[in-house]
Scaffold this motif. Structure first.
Motif, PDB file in Angstrom:
ATOM      1  N   LYS A  25      13.767  17.938 -15.172  1.00 18.99           N
ATOM      2  CA  LYS A  25      14.522  16.681 -15.064  1.00 18.99           C
ATOM      3  C   LYS A  25      13.693  15.467 -15.483  1.00 18.99           C
ATOM      4  CE  LYS A  25      17.511  18.285 -11.313  1.00 18.99           C
ATOM      5  NZ  LYS A  25      17.984  18.020  -9.933  1.00 18.99           N
ATOM      6  N   GLN A  26      12.384  15.697 -15.644  1.00 20.72           N
ATOM      7  CA  GLN A  26      11.464  14.631 -16.049  1.00 20.72           C
ATOM      8  C   GLN A  26      11.530  13.446 -15.081  1.00 20.72           C
ATOM      9  OE1 GLN A  26      12.366  13.835 -20.212  1.00 20.72           O
ATOM     10  NE2 GLN A  26      10.897  15.368 -20.860  1.00 20.72           N
ATOM     11  N   ASN A  27      11.403  13.744 -13.794  1.00 21.75           N
ATOM     12  CA  ASN A  27      11.332  12.675 -12.813  1.00 21.75           C
ATOM     13  C   ASN A  27      10.231  12.962 -11.803  1.00 21.75           C
ATOM     14  OD1 ASN A  27      12.308  14.435 -10.817  1.00 21.75           O
ATOM     15  ND2 ASN A  27      14.439  13.874 -11.209  1.00 21.75           N
ATOM     16  N   LEU A  28       9.915  11.938 -11.042  1.00 17.67           N
ATOM     17  CA  LEU A  28       8.869  12.025 -10.025  1.00 17.67           C
ATOM     18  C   LEU A  28       9.485  11.681  -8.687  1.00 17.67           C
ATOM     19  CD1 LEU A  28       5.238  10.795 -10.193  1.00 17.67           C
ATOM     20  CD2 LEU A  28       6.699   9.933  -8.358  1.00 17.67           C
ATOM     21  N   SER A  29       9.190  12.474  -7.674  1.00 18.85           N
ATOM     22  CA  SER A  29       9.786  12.277  -6.357  1.00 18.85           C
ATOM     23  C   SER A  29       8.690  12.147  -5.297  1.00 18.85           C
ATOM     24  CB  SER A  29      10.709  13.453  -6.023  1.00 18.85           C
ATOM     25  OG  SER A  29      11.280  13.285  -4.747  1.00 18.85           O
ATOM     26  N   ILE A  30       8.838  11.133  -4.450  1.00 16.95           N
ATOM     27  CA  ILE A  30       7.899  10.906  -3.347  1.00 16.95           C
ATOM     28  C   ILE A  30       8.683  11.063  -2.054  1.00 16.95           C
ATOM     29  CG2 ILE A  30       6.219   9.329  -2.335  1.00 16.95           C
ATOM     30  CD1 ILE A  30       6.310   7.804  -5.048  1.00 16.95           C
ATOM     31  N   ALA A  31       8.219  11.942  -1.166  1.00 14.86           N
ATOM     32  CA  ALA A  31       8.975  12.278   0.046  1.00 14.86           C
ATOM     33  C   ALA A  31       8.352  11.676   1.298  1.00 14.86           C
ATOM     34  CB  ALA A  31       9.073  13.796   0.201  1.00 14.86           C
ATOM     35  N   ASP A  32       9.224  11.234   2.201  1.00 20.19           N
ATOM     36  CA  ASP A  32       8.852  10.802   3.556  1.00 20.19           C
ATOM     37  C   ASP A  32       7.776   9.722   3.559  1.00 20.19           C
ATOM     38  OD1 ASP A  32      10.657  12.617   4.648  1.00 20.19           O
ATOM     39  OD2 ASP A  32       9.182  14.233   4.635  1.00 20.19           O
ATOM     40  N   LEU A  33       8.170   8.542   3.114  1.00 20.71           N
ATOM     41  CA  LEU A  33       7.251   7.404   3.131  1.00 20.71           C
ATOM     42  C   LEU A  33       7.343   6.668   4.459  1.00 20.71           C
ATOM     43  CD1 LEU A  33       8.283   7.575  -0.093  1.00 20.71           C
ATOM     44  CD2 LEU A  33       6.784   5.605  -0.222  1.00 20.71           C
ATOM     45  N   ASN A  34       6.206   6.167   4.891  1.00 19.59           N
ATOM     46  CA  ASN A  34       6.128   5.320   6.076  1.00 19.59           C
ATOM     47  C   ASN A  34       5.397   4.049   5.669  1.00 19.59           C
ATOM     48  OD1 ASN A  34       5.473   4.135   8.630  1.00 19.59           O
ATOM     49  ND2 ASN A  34       5.805   6.137   9.577  1.00 19.59           N
ATOM     50  N   VAL A  35       6.097   2.921   5.726  1.00 20.62           N
ATOM     51  CA  VAL A  35       5.552   1.665   5.209  1.00 20.62           C
ATOM     52  C   VAL A  35       5.448   0.640   6.332  1.00 20.62           C
ATOM     53  CG1 VAL A  35       5.843  -0.201   3.530  1.00 20.62           C
ATOM     54  CG2 VAL A  35       6.630   2.119   2.980  1.00 20.62           C
ATOM     55  N   LYS A  36       4.293  -0.002   6.426  1.00 20.27           N
ATOM     56  CA  LYS A  36       4.104  -1.087   7.381  1.00 20.27           C
ATOM     57  C   LYS A  36       3.419  -2.247   6.673  1.00 20.27           C
ATOM     58  CE  LYS A  36       2.431  -2.299  11.985  1.00 20.27           C
ATOM     59  NZ  LYS A  36       1.795  -1.822  13.229  1.00 20.27           N
TER      60      LYS A  36
ATOM     61  N   LEU B   1      -1.652   2.856  -4.501  1.00 19.98           N
ATOM     62  CA  LEU B   1      -1.485   2.397  -3.122  1.00 19.98           C
ATOM     63  C   LEU B   1      -2.770   1.761  -2.590  1.00 19.98           C
ATOM     64  CD1 LEU B   1       0.614   5.308  -1.576  1.00 19.98           C
ATOM     65  CD2 LEU B   1       1.409   3.056  -2.321  1.00 19.98           C
ATOM     66  N   ALA B   2      -3.902   2.236  -3.070  1.00 22.52           N
ATOM     67  CA  ALA B   2      -5.181   1.671  -2.638  1.00 22.52           C
ATOM     68  C   ALA B   2      -5.287   0.195  -3.018  1.00 22.52           C
ATOM     69  CB  ALA B   2      -6.340   2.458  -3.245  1.00 22.52           C
ATOM     70  N   LYS B   3      -4.621  -0.184  -4.114  1.00 18.57           N
ATOM     71  CA  LYS B   3      -4.660  -1.581  -4.572  1.00 18.57           C
ATOM     72  C   LYS B   3      -3.752  -2.485  -3.759  1.00 18.57           C
ATOM     73  CE  LYS B   3      -5.669  -0.163  -9.325  1.00 18.57           C
ATOM     74  NZ  LYS B   3      -5.210  -0.167 -10.745  1.00 18.57           N
ATOM     75  N   THR B   4      -2.883  -1.892  -2.924  1.00 20.84           N
ATOM     76  CA  THR B   4      -1.952  -2.693  -2.122  1.00 20.84           C
ATOM     77  C   THR B   4      -2.319  -2.717  -0.647  1.00 20.84           C
ATOM     78  OG1 THR B   4      -0.463  -0.821  -1.694  1.00 20.84           O
ATOM     79  CG2 THR B   4      -0.111  -2.064  -3.731  1.00 20.84           C
ATOM     80  N   GLN B   5      -3.509  -2.226  -0.310  1.00 24.72           N
ATOM     81  CA  GLN B   5      -3.897  -2.124   1.095  1.00 24.72           C
ATOM     82  C   GLN B   5      -3.967  -3.473   1.796  1.00 24.72           C
ATOM     83  OE1 GLN B   5      -7.550   0.130   1.150  1.00 24.72           O
ATOM     84  NE2 GLN B   5      -6.471   2.098   1.269  1.00 24.72           N
ATOM     85  N   ASP B   6      -4.199  -4.546   1.045  1.00 22.91           N
ATOM     86  CA  ASP B   6      -4.260  -5.866   1.662  1.00 22.91           C
ATOM     87  C   ASP B   6      -2.873  -6.400   2.007  1.00 22.91           C
ATOM     88  OD1 ASP B   6      -3.670  -6.015  -1.056  1.00 22.91           O
ATOM     89  OD2 ASP B   6      -4.357  -8.089  -1.201  1.00 22.91           O
ATOM     90  N   LYS B   7      -1.825  -5.752   1.484  1.00 24.62           N
ATOM     91  CA  LYS B   7      -0.460  -6.204   1.734  1.00 24.62           C
ATOM     92  C   LYS B   7       0.339  -5.235   2.600  1.00 24.62           C
ATOM     93  CE  LYS B   7      -0.260  -8.636  -2.708  1.00 24.62           C
ATOM     94  NZ  LYS B   7       0.442  -8.755  -4.019  1.00 24.62           N
ATOM     95  N   ALA B   8       0.019  -3.939   2.488  1.00 25.45           N
ATOM     96  CA  ALA B   8       0.807  -2.958   3.234  1.00 25.45           C
ATOM     97  C   ALA B   8       0.027  -1.661   3.412  1.00 25.45           C
ATOM     98  CB  ALA B   8       2.122  -2.676   2.503  1.00 25.45           C
ATOM     99  N   ASP B   9       0.359  -0.964   4.492  1.00 20.52           N
ATOM    100  CA  ASP B   9      -0.156   0.384   4.721  1.00 20.52           C
ATOM    101  C   ASP B   9       0.971   1.369   4.413  1.00 20.52           C
ATOM    102  OD1 ASP B   9      -2.680  -0.493   5.634  1.00 20.52           O
ATOM    103  OD2 ASP B   9      -1.835  -0.887   7.624  1.00 20.52           O
ATOM    104  N   VAL B  10       0.724   2.271   3.479  1.00 25.44           N
ATOM    105  CA  VAL B  10       1.753   3.208   3.043  1.00 25.44           C
ATOM    106  C   VAL B  10       1.237   4.636   3.165  1.00 25.44           C
ATOM    107  CG1 VAL B  10       3.292   3.906   1.172  1.00 25.44           C
ATOM    108  CG2 VAL B  10       2.631   1.503   1.405  1.00 25.44           C
ATOM    109  N   ALA B  11       1.996   5.475   3.842  1.00 28.20           N
ATOM    110  CA  ALA B  11       1.671   6.896   3.943  1.00 28.20           C
ATOM    111  C   ALA B  11       2.877   7.688   3.442  1.00 28.20           C
ATOM    112  CB  ALA B  11       1.357   7.268   5.387  1.00 28.20           C
ATOM    113  N   TYR B  12       2.621   8.852   2.889  1.00 28.26           N
ATOM    114  CA  TYR B  12       3.723   9.686   2.393  1.00 28.26           C
ATOM    115  C   TYR B  12       3.364  11.146   2.605  1.00 28.26           C
ATOM    116  CZ  TYR B  12       0.697  10.199  -1.715  1.00 28.26           C
ATOM    117  OH  TYR B  12      -0.371  10.471  -2.554  1.00 28.26           O
ATOM    118  N   ASP B  13       4.403  11.982   2.600  1.00 26.99           N
ATOM    119  CA  ASP B  13       4.197  13.406   2.867  1.00 26.99           C
ATOM    120  C   ASP B  13       3.791  14.162   1.610  1.00 26.99           C
ATOM    121  OD1 ASP B  13       4.541  15.809   4.692  1.00 26.99           O
ATOM    122  OD2 ASP B  13       5.935  16.324   3.081  1.00 26.99           O
TER     123      ASP B  13
END
Length: 286
Positions: A58-69, A38-50
Motif C-alpha cells: 500500500k506504500q504507507n507508514l503506520s504508527i500505532a498507539d501514540l501517547n502525547v503530552k 521526535l527527539a527534535k521535539t522534546q522541548d515541546k512535547a513528550d511522545v511515546a508510541y508502541d
C-alpha cells in the motif's frame, strides 16, 4: 522438466525472503527516522508510541498507539496515524503529504480544557474522541498552500471539512500576525452539528431569553433586506437560521467563497454584512 519445479520453488523462496527482508529493513529505518524526528521535539512535547510499520504494497507508514503530552500539560492518545503519501525529496519541509489520524482520545480535564472543562462535561463528554484526515500541497514558487481536504470527525459532537487554497504565505509575517498579503483563491467550509450547537442553543434559550429574542428580530430584519436585494439563497439560509434559533436541531452549514479575495481587501471592509456577501452560505437542519 524435473528442474523447473525446483527452480520455481527457489525463486518463490527468494521472492518471499526478499519481501520480508525489505519489510524488516523498511520498518527499522522508519522507526529510526521517527525516533530522530521526535527527539527534535522534546522541548515541546513528550511522545511515546508502541510500533511503527511500513506496508510496501500500500506504500504507507503506520504508527500505532501514540501517547502525547505537551509541555503546557495538554495530553491525548491516538490509536493509529497513517502516512499515505509523503514528499521524500524534501523531508525537512515536505511539499505534499496525506495523513490520517484514527482514534484520537482527549480527556476532558483541566489540563486540556482549562476553564471550559465544566461546560464540556455538561454536554455529556468525559472524553472527546475524533478521527481526522489531511491532504496538503505546498508550492514554493507562489508560497501557496492547498488543503484539500482537512476533515475532522468528532464522535457524537459534529464534523468539520475545510478545502482551501491560499497564496503569498510568509511564515515570518504570520508569526507576527501580519496577514494582509494573503490571497485566498478558494475556500469551502462545511460543518455538520450532532449535538454541540444544539445544546448550546437550548441552554441559551433557557438562560438568555432576551438575547434570543434580539437575535431573532435581527434575523427577521436581514431576511427583509435580502428579499429587497433579490438574494434568494440568503433568504433561504436566514429563514432556516431563524427556525433553528426557535427550535434547535441538527444543523448543517456550508460556506463557499464566491471569488478569490485578498485578505487586505477583507480587512478594509467595515461592515460584517459586506464580508458575508463574499460567500454563498447555505444553512439547513434536520
Amino acid at each position: 522438466m524435473r528442474k523447473l519445479p525446483i527452480i520455481l520453488g527457489i525463486l518463490c523462496v527468494l521472492l518471499v525472503g526478499g519481501y520480508f527482508t525489505a519489510m524488516y529493513v523498511a520498518n527499522k529505518m522508519a522507526d529510526t527516522k521517527l525516533r530522530e524526528a521526535l527527539a527534535k521535539t522534546q522541548d515541546k512535547a513528550d511522545v511515546a508510541y508502541d510500533s511503527v510499520s511500513v506496508n510496501l504494497w500500500k506504500q504507507n507508514l503506520s504508527i500505532a498507539d501514540l501517547n502525547v503530552k505537551l509541555k503546557n500539560g495538554a495530553h491525548f492518545t491516538v490509536g493509529r496515524v497513517v502516512v499515505h503519501d509523503y514528499d521524500i525529496k524534501h523531508p525537512k519541509r515536505p511539499r505534499y503529504a496525506t495523513v490520517s489520524v484514527h482514534g484520537m482520545s482527549i480527556p476532558v480535564d483541566k489540563e486540556n480544557f482549562h476553564d471550559e472543562v465544566d461546560s464540556v462535561r455538561e454536554l455529556g463528554f468525559q472524553t472527546v474522541v475524533a478521527d481526522a484526515a489531511l491532504t496538503y500541497r505546498w508550492d514554493p514558487d507562489v508560497q501557496g498552500l492547498v488543503l484539500d481536504p482537512l476533515d475532522v470527525q468528532v464522535k457524537n459532537l459534529g464534523s468539520f471539512q475545510l478545502a482551501t487554497e491560499v497564496d503569498h504565505i510568509n511564515v515570518k509575517a504570520l508569526r507576527a500576525l501580519e496577514i494582509e498579503d494573503l490571497a485566498v483563491k478558494r475556500l469551502h467550509v462545511t460543518y455538520n452539528d450532532v449535538v454541540f450547537l444544539q445544546t448550546v442553543m437550548q441552554n441559551t434559550q433557557k438562560n438568555e431569553e432576551e438575547l434570543v429574542r434580539y437575535v431573532s428580530e435581527g434575523i427577521d430584519e436581514e431576511i427583509v433586506k435580502a428579499k429587497d436585494e433579490g438574494r434568494a439563497n440568503a433568504v433561504k439560509s436566514l429563514t432556516e437560521l431563524g427556525r433553528y434559533v426557535e427550535q434547535p436541531g441538527k444543523l448543517a452549514v456550508d460556506v463557499v467563497l464566491d471569488d478569490p479575495v485578498k485578505v487586505s481587501d477583507v480587512l478594509a471592509m467595515r461592515k460584517v454584512t459586506d464580508i458575508i456577501k463574499l460567500f454563498t452560505i447555505s444553512i439547513s437542519q434536520q
